[in-house]
Design an enzyme around this catalytic site. Structure first.
Site, PDB file in Angstrom:
ATOM      1  N   THR A 143      44.526  37.180  35.988  1.00 31.65           N
ATOM      2  CA  THR A 143      45.454  38.169  35.428  1.00 31.65           C
ATOM      3  C   THR A 143      46.759  37.536  34.963  1.00 31.65           C
ATOM      4  O   THR A 143      47.341  37.945  33.955  1.00 31.65           O
ATOM      5  CB  THR A 143      45.770  39.241  36.492  1.00 31.65           C
ATOM      6  OG1 THR A 143      44.557  39.855  36.904  1.00 31.65           O
ATOM      7  CG2 THR A 143      46.720  40.289  35.956  1.00 31.65           C
ATOM      8  N   CYS A 412      37.784  42.670  42.293  1.00 35.60           N
ATOM      9  CA  CYS A 412      37.623  41.928  41.035  1.00 35.60           C
ATOM     10  C   CYS A 412      38.460  40.663  41.007  1.00 35.60           C
ATOM     11  O   CYS A 412      38.500  39.958  40.000  1.00 35.60           O
ATOM     12  CB  CYS A 412      37.966  42.820  39.834  1.00 35.60           C
ATOM     13  SG  CYS A 412      36.526  43.699  39.170  1.00 35.60           S
ATOM     14  N   PHE A 413      39.209  40.388  42.092  1.00 39.66           N
ATOM     15  CA  PHE A 413      39.862  39.092  42.299  1.00 39.66           C
ATOM     16  C   PHE A 413      40.878  38.752  41.214  1.00 39.66           C
ATOM     17  O   PHE A 413      41.032  37.585  40.840  1.00 39.66           O
ATOM     18  CB  PHE A 413      38.802  37.983  42.405  1.00 39.66           C
ATOM     19  CG  PHE A 413      37.569  38.414  43.108  1.00 39.66           C
ATOM     20  CD1 PHE A 413      37.581  38.590  44.487  1.00 39.66           C
ATOM     21  CD2 PHE A 413      36.407  38.715  42.423  1.00 39.66           C
ATOM     22  CE1 PHE A 413      36.459  39.041  45.153  1.00 39.66           C
ATOM     23  CE2 PHE A 413      35.283  39.173  43.078  1.00 39.66           C
ATOM     24  CZ  PHE A 413      35.298  39.329  44.450  1.00 39.66           C
ATOM     25  N   CYS A 414      41.566  39.786  40.705  1.00 34.04           N
ATOM     26  CA  CYS A 414      42.574  39.579  39.654  1.00 34.04           C
ATOM     27  C   CYS A 414      41.958  38.881  38.445  1.00 34.04           C
ATOM     28  O   CYS A 414      42.610  38.057  37.806  1.00 34.04           O
ATOM     29  CB  CYS A 414      43.755  38.783  40.187  1.00 34.04           C
ATOM     30  SG  CYS A 414      44.641  39.598  41.527  1.00 34.04           S
ATOM     31  N   ASN A 415      40.721  39.192  38.159  1.00 32.61           N
ATOM     32  CA  ASN A 415      40.027  38.581  37.014  1.00 32.61           C
ATOM     33  C   ASN A 415      39.108  39.629  36.406  1.00 32.61           C
ATOM     34  O   ASN A 415      37.887  39.569  36.547  1.00 32.61           O
ATOM     35  CB  ASN A 415      39.231  37.353  37.475  1.00 32.61           C
ATOM     36  CG  ASN A 415      38.741  36.517  36.297  1.00 32.61           C
ATOM     37  OD1 ASN A 415      38.546  37.017  35.206  1.00 32.61           O
ATOM     38  ND2 ASN A 415      38.524  35.236  36.547  1.00 32.61           N
TER      39      ASN A 415
END
Length: 868
Positions: A143, A412-415
């Protein structure tokens, strides 16, 4: 077969490059990471763990030296400055380069470094005579990289997303001769390693893009490369002497585990003179005027871009981080091989796990086959499936993992780009999910049966074969259970025939089931050491009560056939101290936050953080009771003298006021004093305090469960997580009892089950789980709106009488409820304006209203977790 797959022999045979420093790992773990005993930590991609020798070396350094502000000229400050410069040298050495080629600019982390690049890059905006710049980025970026486009947009620079499967343009004769020498600067950013899947993207792209062999978009100009190396360098060596990217942002806690909040931007010195800086903070100016627009920057690139005083003590810690890491592991190449061996083995076993019908147990999200450490990092991303191929929500998997003391990362793991690509989530889906209430970082894991995220495990240099083995055993244990097939769970509309509830629900008064309930005066006498009688001394006038009941009955007629069996309240519980034992009553006054004094107090640690049974199961052994007549709360526990606390809300001048958080919502509280703090500290065995909600608290009503309430502005919450009340149905408990008892193969008493679910109100409805189809209910003169189901967490695994855990319990509930853990419903009170106090009483009739156009069925809701 499972035993063979999980054997060390199988692991050794699967390791393509061996098990680095494996023979020494057990001693390293015991010496450097004793806090990992009983814990399987598999979230190194988020943050690795620091070794004890690093902290010792660092604190010894601080104790033995005086480090002043590096901007001062004195001796201690000179020592700081020189040490920082030495650390810059160590960083460059670690990445196989020198100060001749790169400059280290310290930042607060990788995100701050990326933001700095966006702010200072020499962009050429749209509308000028020369071709404008482009910011291109791989969609499989964190992100923090994608967020750079917000800054470029403000500078009138276009952003161009590039998907990993898009073919980068090959340089051909597509540029006119007059544009071949165009020098407009463009920036391309990609991750050296995907933080979602662990895919390692070719470092050769750096050279190919800068040389023009590859081109992200068809536009003239000069390309520069930003290599996001934060994930990559945590477990792999990076040689900047060979792969000379222009910008390399990193975060040091991903390498060492400590310090946090410190990163760096490595800048290629060839582009450094082109960077533009507008703001200047302390230490960056060689000279400036306060009254006129004159500023001359310092010559040093690092000093020019490090606004203010750097985090110099944390920077000093980095020196010890490099020393200890090299001493413990022998270098990044060994870490790379060691972590990949663990990931390769775990991936191999996961990919082979099948149900009896041949369906896979997990769905893996990967771009490689885990055969080469040069193209795959130590990250495995997946979702767990059931026998029919349906995804089991990541929140459910995380809850189960926590019961086994396994630490994983979900979401979503900042992705978002990688999440969309691997899970098949469209742009429209993201927007619809947002409208449905799902935001990044929450527990909403399934919407319309489709996953909103996944589960990620990742390995670090201190990870062991036993960590991988424990995780795989967890997957096998929770997915392959004989009782799943042997004991089908009956539909919610079907009543149990093996142990039907008697018409009068007398099982609640059976001495072998539940201890007899008493009137408030009797029960409070039992819990009061002084023997003082405690009663609730008021009741509504009979005529007024009957009139209100009749009026409510006309409005709240349930559209469901019940025969001659009314629904009644059978038990009432309040929990004066959050996460402590229940206080059972037969009638109790209702306040504006729920049952009077319910969860008005909580226990906090020495940092002021709320302690719940998730962290401290012994809390359930603390028994608070309220004496309304004497206006005190009596607190008791085995082996401790009872202690009393006033329930009066007068706060003295010397009372300490705290701002605390309960489930992310800020609350104002005050301390209950040293005497109670000493009592709780003695019982729990570590420093803690008892605090109480302040009476002047203004509650934030942004809980999603209260969304849509007609009187939301007048509703207030105590120290609960979600809503004022939690209701469970005795028929639902009975049906669950049959399933759980058979699965666990041990007898379970109804009382034990009821107490595990920590409800305020227990009712006797004819059909199990019918409460989940109610829109609102009335109990006597009280009216409640149903605001959602309660999704259970690991607290239900704790026996509320002994404090012992049984990790199988949550799994049993999940199997019983169709892979979800819903049990009970949340209620919010919509008080009627009347001339008498509201009282909730056992025996009162419950009048429900069904949701519109619904039939009773097992739910598939997914809401916030309930505990405490």
């Amino acid at each position: 077969m499972a035993e063979e797959l999980l054997s060390f022999r199988a692991f050794q045979s699967s390791c393509p490059a061996g098990y680095e420093y494996g023979s020494e790992l057990r001693g390293l773990r015991e010496r450097e990471f004793p806090r990992l005993r009983g814990i399987t930590y598999l979230d190194h991609a988020s943050s690795t763990l620091f070794p004890e020798s690093l902290i010792k070396a660092f604190t010894d350094d601080l104790r033995n030296n005086v480090y002043g502000n590096p901007h001062s000229p004195n001796i201690s400050s000179k020592l700081t400055y020189d040490t920082i410069e030495h650390v810059r040298y160590r960083i460059l050495q670690h990445f196989h380069t020198t100060s001749e080629d790169y400059t280290v600019i310290f930042t607060s982390g990788c995100t701050a470094a990326l933001k700095l690049v966006a702010e200072v890059f020499p962009w050429v905006p749209e509308g000028t005579e020369q071709p404008s710049s482009r910011f291109c980025y791989l969609t499989d970026n964190h992100t923090s990289v994608v967020g750079m486009r917000g800054i470029t947009a403000s500078m009138n620079v276009l952003s161009v997303p590039v998907k990993p499967k898009d073919k980068l343009l090959l340089e051909k004769d597509w540029l006119p001769d007059e544009e071949q020498n165009c020098m407009t600067p463009h920036l391309f950013s990609y991750p050296a390693q995907s933080n979602f899947s662990g895919t390692k993207y070719p470092l050769s792209w750096i050279r190919d893009i800068k040389s023009g062999k590859l081109c992200p978009v068809k536009i003239p100009g000069k390309w520069f490369v930003l290599l996001d190396a934060a994930s990559y360098v945590s477990s792999s060596p990076l040689d900047l002497g060979v792969h000379q990217a222009d910008f390399i942002p990193i975060s040091f806690y991903k390498i060492f585990g400590f310090p946090t909040g410190l990163g760096a931007l490595l800048v290629n010195n060839r582009i450094a003179p082109l960077l533009r800086k507008t703001y200047f903070g302390g230490g960056t100016a060689a000279a400036y005027l306060a009254g006129k627009d004159f500023y001359f920057p310092k010559k040093s690139i690092a000093e020019r871009f490090e606004d203010g005083t750097v985090s110099f003590l944390d920077i000093i810690a980095l020196k010890h981080g490099f020393d200890v890491l090299e001493k413990l592991t022998g270098g990044m190449e060994k870490i790379k091989q060691h972590t990949f061996a663990l990931a390769h083995y775990t991936y191999t076993v996961l990919s082979t796990l099948k149900y009896a019908n041949g369906a896979p147990v997990v769905r893996l999200y990967n771009d490689t086959n885990f055969s080469n450490a040069d193209v795959q990092g130590p990250i495995i991303n997946f979702n767990v499936l059931d026998e029919s191929g349906e995804v089991i929500g990541f929140s459910q998997v995380e809850k189960m993992a926590s019961l086994y003391n396994i630490h994983v990362r979900t979401g979503c793991f900042c992705n978002t780009g990688a999440c969309q690509m691997h899970l098949g989530i469209s742009d429209e889906d993201i927007q619809k999910n947002l409208q449905a209430g799902h935001v990044c970082g929450d527990d909403i894991d399934l919407i319309d049966g489709r996953p909103t995220g996944s589960v990620r495990i990742s390995f670090g240099y201190m990870s062991s074969f036993e960590d991988a083995q424990t995780f795989l055993k967890f997957i096998i244990a929770t997915r392959f259970s004989k009782s799943d097939a042997e004991i089908p769970f009956q539909s919610s509309a079907t009543q149990l025939t093996t142990e039907p509830a008697p018409d009068d629900h007398s099982y609640f008064n059976d001495a072998n089931k539940l201890s007899p309930r008493m009137h408030i005066a009797d029960r409070e006498h039992r819990n009061n050491p002084s023997g003082t009688e405690r009663t609730v001394g008021w009741q509504p006038l009979e005529s007024e009560s009957e009139g209100l009941r009749a009026a409510l009955s006309e409005v709240a007629v349930p559209n469901i056939k019940r025969g001659d069996k009314p629904i009644t309240v059978t038990n009432i519980y309040l929990y004066p101290i959050k996460s402590c034992s229940a206080f059972e009553v037969t009638e109790w006054p209702v306040g504006n936050q729920g049952l009077l004094y319910d969860r008005n107090w909580m226990v906090v640690n020495q940092n002021g953080v709320c302690i719940t049974q998730k962290q401290e199961p012994k809390l359930c052994l603390i028994n608070p009771s309220i004496d309304l007549k004497q206006r005190i709360m009596v607190i008791q526990a085995e082996g401790m003298d009872p202690i009393s606390v006033s329930i009066e809300e007068n706060i003295g001048k010397e009372t300490v006021i705290y701002e605390s958080k309960v489930c992310s919502h800020r609350v104002k509280t005050y301390d209950c004093g040293e005497r109670t703090a000493g009592w709780f500290s003695a019982f729990l065995g570590y420093p803690c305090r008892l605090i109480r909600q302040s009476p002047d608290r203004k509650n934030d009503m942004q809980h999603k469960n209260t969304k849509g309430l007609t009187c939301a502005t007048s509703i207030s919450l105590s120290l609960v997580n979600e809503a004022q009340y939690l209701l469970i149905n005795a028929a639902s408990i009975l049906q669950l009892k049959e399933h759980v008892t058979a699965r666990l193969k041990e007898p379970l008493e109804i009382e034990e089950l009821i107490r595990r679910f920590r409800a305020n109100i227990v009712i006797s409805a004819p059909e199990s789980f019918e409460e989940e189809e109610w829109a609102e209910i009335s109990i006597g003169s009280l009216r409640f709106q149903v605001v959602g189901p309660c999704t259970r967490c690991q607290v239900i695994c704790i026996d509320q009488q002994s404090g012992e855990r049984n990790k199988e319990f949550l799994q049993s509930l999940s199997a019983a409820r169709g892979k979800k853990t819903n049990f009970g419903i949340y209620l919010m009170n919509q008080p009627l304006r009347s001339s008498f106090p509201d009282i909730l009483s056992v025996g009162s009739e419950v009048l429900p209203v069904l949701k519109e156009n619904t039939e009773i069925q097992r739910p598939t809701f997914s809401e916030e977790k309930c505990s405490g």
